[in-house]
Scaffold this motif. Structure first.
Motif, PDB file in Angstrom:
ATOM      1  N   LEU A  12     -60.816  -3.526 -19.736  1.00  0.00           N
ATOM      2  CA  LEU A  12     -62.149  -3.647 -20.346  1.00  0.00           C
ATOM      3  C   LEU A  12     -62.666  -2.280 -20.783  1.00  0.00           C
ATOM      4  O   LEU A  12     -63.264  -2.140 -21.858  1.00  0.00           O
ATOM      5  CB  LEU A  12     -63.119  -4.286 -19.349  1.00  0.00           C
ATOM      6  CG  LEU A  12     -62.967  -5.790 -19.110  1.00  0.00           C
ATOM      7  CD1 LEU A  12     -63.869  -6.242 -17.964  1.00  0.00           C
ATOM      8  CD2 LEU A  12     -63.306  -6.580 -20.380  1.00  0.00           C
ATOM      9  N   GLN A  13     -62.437  -1.274 -19.959  1.00  0.00           N
ATOM     10  CA  GLN A  13     -62.860   0.080 -20.314  1.00  0.00           C
ATOM     11  C   GLN A  13     -62.134   0.560 -21.567  1.00  0.00           C
ATOM     12  O   GLN A  13     -62.743   1.140 -22.475  1.00  0.00           O
ATOM     13  CB  GLN A  13     -62.594   1.033 -19.150  1.00  0.00           C
ATOM     14  CG  GLN A  13     -63.020   2.470 -19.429  1.00  0.00           C
ATOM     15  CD  GLN A  13     -62.721   3.392 -18.253  1.00  0.00           C
ATOM     16  OE1 GLN A  13     -61.941   3.056 -17.371  1.00  0.00           O
ATOM     17  NE2 GLN A  13     -63.358   4.543 -18.236  1.00  0.00           N
ATOM     18  N   ARG A  40     -60.885  -1.206 -23.956  1.00  0.00           N
ATOM     19  CA  ARG A  40     -61.371  -1.934 -25.128  1.00  0.00           C
ATOM     20  C   ARG A  40     -62.746  -1.421 -25.556  1.00  0.00           C
ATOM     21  O   ARG A  40     -63.035  -1.361 -26.761  1.00  0.00           O
ATOM     22  CB  ARG A  40     -61.415  -3.433 -24.821  1.00  0.00           C
ATOM     23  CG  ARG A  40     -60.023  -4.045 -24.638  1.00  0.00           C
ATOM     24  CD  ARG A  40     -60.086  -5.527 -24.306  1.00  0.00           C
ATOM     25  NE  ARG A  40     -58.744  -6.066 -24.089  1.00  0.00           N
ATOM     26  CZ  ARG A  40     -58.487  -7.338 -23.759  1.00  0.00           C
ATOM     27  NH1 ARG A  40     -59.487  -8.204 -23.624  1.00  0.00           N
ATOM     28  NH2 ARG A  40     -57.242  -7.743 -23.580  1.00  0.00           N
ATOM     29  N   ALA A  41     -63.567  -1.061 -24.582  1.00  0.00           N
ATOM     30  CA  ALA A  41     -64.879  -0.511 -24.919  1.00  0.00           C
ATOM     31  C   ALA A  41     -64.727   0.823 -25.641  1.00  0.00           C
ATOM     32  O   ALA A  41     -65.406   1.099 -26.639  1.00  0.00           O
ATOM     33  CB  ALA A  41     -65.728  -0.345 -23.665  1.00  0.00           C
ATOM     34  N   ARG A  97     -60.584  -4.254 -14.962  1.00  0.00           N
ATOM     35  CA  ARG A  97     -61.668  -3.313 -15.277  1.00  0.00           C
ATOM     36  C   ARG A  97     -61.158  -2.187 -16.188  1.00  0.00           C
ATOM     37  O   ARG A  97     -61.850  -1.769 -17.124  1.00  0.00           O
ATOM     38  CB  ARG A  97     -62.240  -2.744 -13.978  1.00  0.00           C
ATOM     39  CG  ARG A  97     -63.448  -1.843 -14.196  1.00  0.00           C
ATOM     40  CD  ARG A  97     -64.194  -1.590 -12.904  1.00  0.00           C
ATOM     41  NE  ARG A  97     -63.426  -0.913 -11.904  1.00  0.00           N
ATOM     42  CZ  ARG A  97     -63.165  -1.379 -10.672  1.00  0.00           C
ATOM     43  NH1 ARG A  97     -63.626  -2.556 -10.289  1.00  0.00           N
ATOM     44  NH2 ARG A  97     -62.449  -0.679  -9.807  1.00  0.00           N
ATOM     45  N   ALA A  99     -67.880  -2.252 -13.447  1.00  0.00           N
ATOM     46  CA  ALA A  99     -67.376  -2.668 -14.755  1.00  0.00           C
ATOM     47  C   ALA A  99     -68.411  -2.395 -15.851  1.00  0.00           C
ATOM     48  O   ALA A  99     -68.066  -1.973 -16.959  1.00  0.00           O
ATOM     49  CB  ALA A  99     -67.007  -4.151 -14.729  1.00  0.00           C
ATOM     50  N   THR A 109     -69.559  -9.440 -22.981  1.00  0.00           N
ATOM     51  CA  THR A 109     -68.998  -8.979 -21.701  1.00  0.00           C
ATOM     52  C   THR A 109     -70.092  -8.405 -20.809  1.00  0.00           C
ATOM     53  O   THR A 109     -70.158  -8.703 -19.606  1.00  0.00           O
ATOM     54  CB  THR A 109     -67.922  -7.908 -21.967  1.00  0.00           C
ATOM     55  OG1 THR A 109     -66.891  -8.469 -22.752  1.00  0.00           O
ATOM     56  CG2 THR A 109     -67.339  -7.387 -20.655  1.00  0.00           C
ATOM     57  N   HIS A 110     -70.956  -7.603 -21.386  1.00  0.00           N
ATOM     58  CA  HIS A 110     -72.057  -7.019 -20.620  1.00  0.00           C
ATOM     59  C   HIS A 110     -73.005  -8.095 -20.103  1.00  0.00           C
ATOM     60  O   HIS A 110     -73.506  -8.000 -18.969  1.00  0.00           O
ATOM     61  CB  HIS A 110     -72.817  -6.003 -21.477  1.00  0.00           C
ATOM     62  CG  HIS A 110     -72.023  -4.792 -21.804  1.00  0.00           C
ATOM     63  ND1 HIS A 110     -72.326  -3.954 -22.854  1.00  0.00           N
ATOM     64  CD2 HIS A 110     -70.917  -4.254 -21.204  1.00  0.00           C
ATOM     65  CE1 HIS A 110     -71.457  -2.971 -22.889  1.00  0.00           C
ATOM     66  NE2 HIS A 110     -70.596  -3.124 -21.910  1.00  0.00           N
ATOM     67  N   ASN A 124     -61.738 -10.882 -23.008  1.00  0.00           N
ATOM     68  CA  ASN A 124     -62.726 -10.144 -22.219  1.00  0.00           C
ATOM     69  C   ASN A 124     -63.375 -11.038 -21.177  1.00  0.00           C
ATOM     70  O   ASN A 124     -63.637 -10.613 -20.040  1.00  0.00           O
ATOM     71  CB  ASN A 124     -63.803  -9.560 -23.136  1.00  0.00           C
ATOM     72  CG  ASN A 124     -63.308  -8.358 -23.917  1.00  0.00           C
ATOM     73  OD1 ASN A 124     -62.153  -7.960 -23.769  1.00  0.00           O
ATOM     74  ND2 ASN A 124     -64.177  -7.784 -24.732  1.00  0.00           N
ATOM     75  N   THR A 126     -67.749   0.344 -19.054  1.00  0.00           N
ATOM     76  CA  THR A 126     -67.756  -0.224 -20.404  1.00  0.00           C
ATOM     77  C   THR A 126     -69.022   0.132 -21.180  1.00  0.00           C
ATOM     78  O   THR A 126     -69.246  -0.378 -22.280  1.00  0.00           O
ATOM     79  CB  THR A 126     -67.617  -1.754 -20.347  1.00  0.00           C
ATOM     80  OG1 THR A 126     -68.685  -2.303 -19.565  1.00  0.00           O
ATOM     81  CG2 THR A 126     -66.278  -2.159 -19.736  1.00  0.00           C
ATOM     82  N   MET A 138     -68.811  -5.389 -26.916  1.00  0.00           N
ATOM     83  CA  MET A 138     -68.856  -5.698 -25.483  1.00  0.00           C
ATOM     84  C   MET A 138     -70.145  -6.424 -25.093  1.00  0.00           C
ATOM     85  O   MET A 138     -70.411  -6.584 -23.897  1.00  0.00           O
ATOM     86  CB  MET A 138     -68.729  -4.406 -24.670  1.00  0.00           C
ATOM     87  CG  MET A 138     -67.503  -3.572 -24.980  1.00  0.00           C
ATOM     88  SD  MET A 138     -65.948  -4.442 -24.657  1.00  0.00           S
ATOM     89  CE  MET A 138     -65.955  -4.511 -22.864  1.00  0.00           C
TER      90      MET A 138
END
Length: 238
Positions: A30-31, A33-34, A27, A66, A43-44, A8, A70, A40
């Motif tokens: 990442l979406q 995976r969220a 992106r 992003a 990541t956030h 991530n 997410t 996350m």
């Protein structure tokens, strides 16, 4: 490069890549995976830092997008971003606030309060566009704020969007429509409201009566207001 094999943190760093292909696919992953339920939080934090500290507005926007996909944007964060120094960010915040993911009972009031302070014509244009996504009863405060902007008088796109936003609500709340027609700084908006009321004369004759009463009671100094209302009545009757 196998982007699926990236962590991530590496995918977040790809939001800075000069090739947008890497940016968009990173992106998307990442979406995914969220949505899958992966944690996350880190990541956030990285994306929030990028949005806050990076000086390039294109990279700030990538971080914002992003965060959005997410689930990293909270209501409080969006409201604070309405005060961002870059109009490009504020414009996107308005768009995100009326999206299904973020819209709530407070959204219309928050946007209306911000509209009175917004200095950017680009952001006001998106605020006018947002009217169509609000419930009919919740459109008036934002419409009132935008209708008082003298500098938007000559912006045909904004004025049209403003009208498209309130047109379905005019006959639902006649007192608010008449008040807006009386107070707006945008002449064409006043004429269009009068026309919309007049075309309903067969179904709601009392509405036209109230409109004519406003014309008759206007002060002599408001001759321009009378002419604009009468022009709308004429167009409605035609």
């Amino acid at each position: 490069m196998n982007l699926q094999a990236q962590s991530n943190q590496q995918l977040v760093q790809l939001q800075l890549h000069p090739n947008d292909w890497f940016v968009r696919h990173a992106r998307r992953i990442l979406q995914e995976r969220a949505v899958r339920g992966d944690s996350m939080q880190r990541t956030h934090n990285q994306l929030s830092r990028m949005l806050r500290e990076n000086q390039d507005v294109t990279r700030q926007l990538r971080a914002l997008w992003a965060l959005h996909v997410t689930g990293g944007l909270e209501e409080r964060s969006l409201v604070l971003l309405l005060g961002h120094e870059r109009e490009e960010i504020r414009k996107w915040v308005v768009r995100l606030m009326v999206s299904p993911q973020h819209f709530n009972d407070k959204t219309a009031a928050v946007l209306a309060a911000h509209a009175g302070e917004e200095s950017s014509g680009l952001v006001r244009l998106h605020l006018a566009s947002a009217l169509g996504r609000l419930p009919l009863s919740g459109r008036w405060p934002l419409a009132d704020a935008l209708a008082q902007s003298v500098q938007d008088h000559g912006d045909d796109n904004l004025v049209s969007l403003l009208w498209y936003g309130i047109e379905p609500a005019v006959m639902n709340d006649l007192p608010r429509a008449l008040r807006l027609a009386q107070q707006t700084k945008i002449d064409s908006l006043r004429t269009w409201i009068a026309r919309r009321i007049t075309v309903e004369v067969d179904r709601q004759p009392t509405a036209l009566g109230q409109l004519l009463g406003m014309v008759a009671s206007a002060e002599k100094a408001s001759a321009g207001l009378q002419r604009q209302l009468l022009a709308g009545i004429r167009d409605g009757l035609q």
